[in-house]
Scaffold this motif. Structure first.
Motif, PDB file in Angstrom:
ATOM      1  N   HIS A 134       0.825  -1.209   0.000  1.00  0.00           N
ATOM      2  CA  HIS A 134       0.000   0.000   0.000  1.00  0.00           C
ATOM      3  C   HIS A 134       0.861   1.262   0.000  1.00  0.00           C
ATOM      4  O   HIS A 134       0.547   2.254   0.660  1.00  0.00           O
ATOM      5  N   LYS A 135       1.937   1.199  -0.771  1.00  0.00           N
ATOM      6  CA  LYS A 135       2.837   2.348  -0.900  1.00  0.00           C
ATOM      7  C   LYS A 135       2.890   2.806  -2.356  1.00  0.00           C
ATOM      8  O   LYS A 135       3.951   3.151  -2.873  1.00  0.00           O
ATOM      9  N   ASN A 136       1.740   2.845  -3.015  1.00  0.00           N
ATOM     10  CA  ASN A 136       1.688   3.297  -4.406  1.00  0.00           C
ATOM     11  C   ASN A 136       2.148   4.738  -4.556  1.00  0.00           C
ATOM     12  O   ASN A 136       2.611   5.144  -5.623  1.00  0.00           O
ATOM     13  N   GLU A 137       2.001   5.508  -3.477  1.00  0.00           N
ATOM     14  CA  GLU A 137       2.357   6.930  -3.551  1.00  0.00           C
ATOM     15  C   GLU A 137       3.855   7.165  -3.408  1.00  0.00           C
ATOM     16  O   GLU A 137       4.342   8.279  -3.648  1.00  0.00           O
ATOM     17  N   LEU A 138       4.608   6.139  -3.013  1.00  0.00           N
ATOM     18  CA  LEU A 138       6.049   6.299  -2.850  1.00  0.00           C
ATOM     19  C   LEU A 138       6.691   6.491  -4.227  1.00  0.00           C
ATOM     20  O   LEU A 138       6.516   5.679  -5.127  1.00  0.00           O
ATOM     21  N   VAL A 139       7.415   7.585  -4.381  1.00  0.00           N
ATOM     22  CA  VAL A 139       8.041   7.918  -5.655  1.00  0.00           C
ATOM     23  C   VAL A 139       9.405   7.242  -5.744  1.00  0.00           C
ATOM     24  O   VAL A 139      10.249   7.406  -4.862  1.00  0.00           O
ATOM     25  N   VAL A 140       9.614   6.468  -6.803  1.00  0.00           N
ATOM     26  CA  VAL A 140      10.898   5.812  -7.038  1.00  0.00           C
ATOM     27  C   VAL A 140      11.620   6.568  -8.140  1.00  0.00           C
ATOM     28  O   VAL A 140      11.172   6.608  -9.276  1.00  0.00           O
TER      29      VAL A 140
END
Length: 204
Positions: A134-140
């Motif tokens: 549930h870390k879709n918002e984490l920018v890679v």
């Protein structure tokens, strides 16, 4: 401004990789690193009924030739059916785990894809795992100028050995082979499902 954390690119990254990234809003992957033997780049650790099992993605030219190559240019070899072998090994280890069935179809689809470069395969895996956590918002992000970020930032281990405390949870074969810390995140996901992110956050 909060400093960005630098992470190495791993094949089904280890638990501590995600323990160190779970609370971040963005992380940076090194795009200009040199490939190193015995690294996490093309292999991961699982726990089977007889102990640790390591899976390695075969590379064109082998590991020795690729040592001087930029990691982003390292190509995957398809001379052998490694995708089928990896999927079957994962299923053999975890088919009886509580949450394996929940992730199985996505895993099967991933192994149907044919990536040219190891870097692209790893990036796809990392993004999929982050969605499970549930870390879709984490920018890679990817950088080719990581030397300006400073030493010791993020998670950048040289070996599989645990260099920091690793989250504890019940493993499928723990009664038989003991607890194996810091193996692939797959082990945690298959055992804990949606609770995996809570376990990672509890040890940050």
């Amino acid at each position: 401004m909060k400093q960005q954390k630098l992470f190495d690119s791993q094949y089904f990254p280890c638990v501590n990789w995600f323990k160190n990234s779970i609370s971040e809003s963005n992380i940076v992957l090194n795009g200009s690193e040199r490939f190193k033997k015995r690294s996490f780049y093309n292999r991961c650790g699982l726990v089977g009924s007889n102990g640790l099992i390591f899976l390695s993605v075969p590379l064109e030219g082998g590991r020795n030739r690729n040592q001087k190559e930029l990691f982003r240019n390292v190509k995957i070899s398809y001379a052998e059916s490694w995708r089928k072998i990896h999927f079957r090994t994962i299923e053999s280890c975890y088919a009886n785990s509580p949450f394996y069935a929940f992730y199985r179809d996505d895993l099967a689809k991933l192994f149907e894809k044919r990536f040219t470069y190891l870097y692209d395969l790893n990036l796809e895996i990392i993004r999929i795992i982050l969605s499970y956590l549930h870390k879709n918002e984490l920018v890679v992000e990817i950088t080719d100028d990581y030397n300006d970020m400073g030493p010791g930032i993020g998670y950048y281990p040289d070996t599989y050995e645990t260099v920091e405390p690793s989250p504890r949870y019940t493993q499928l074969f723990e009664d038989k082979v003991g607890f194996k810390p810091n193996v692939s995140i797959l082990d945690l996901l298959f055992m804990e499902g949606n609770n995996s992110s809570n376990i990672l956050k509890s040890t940050t």
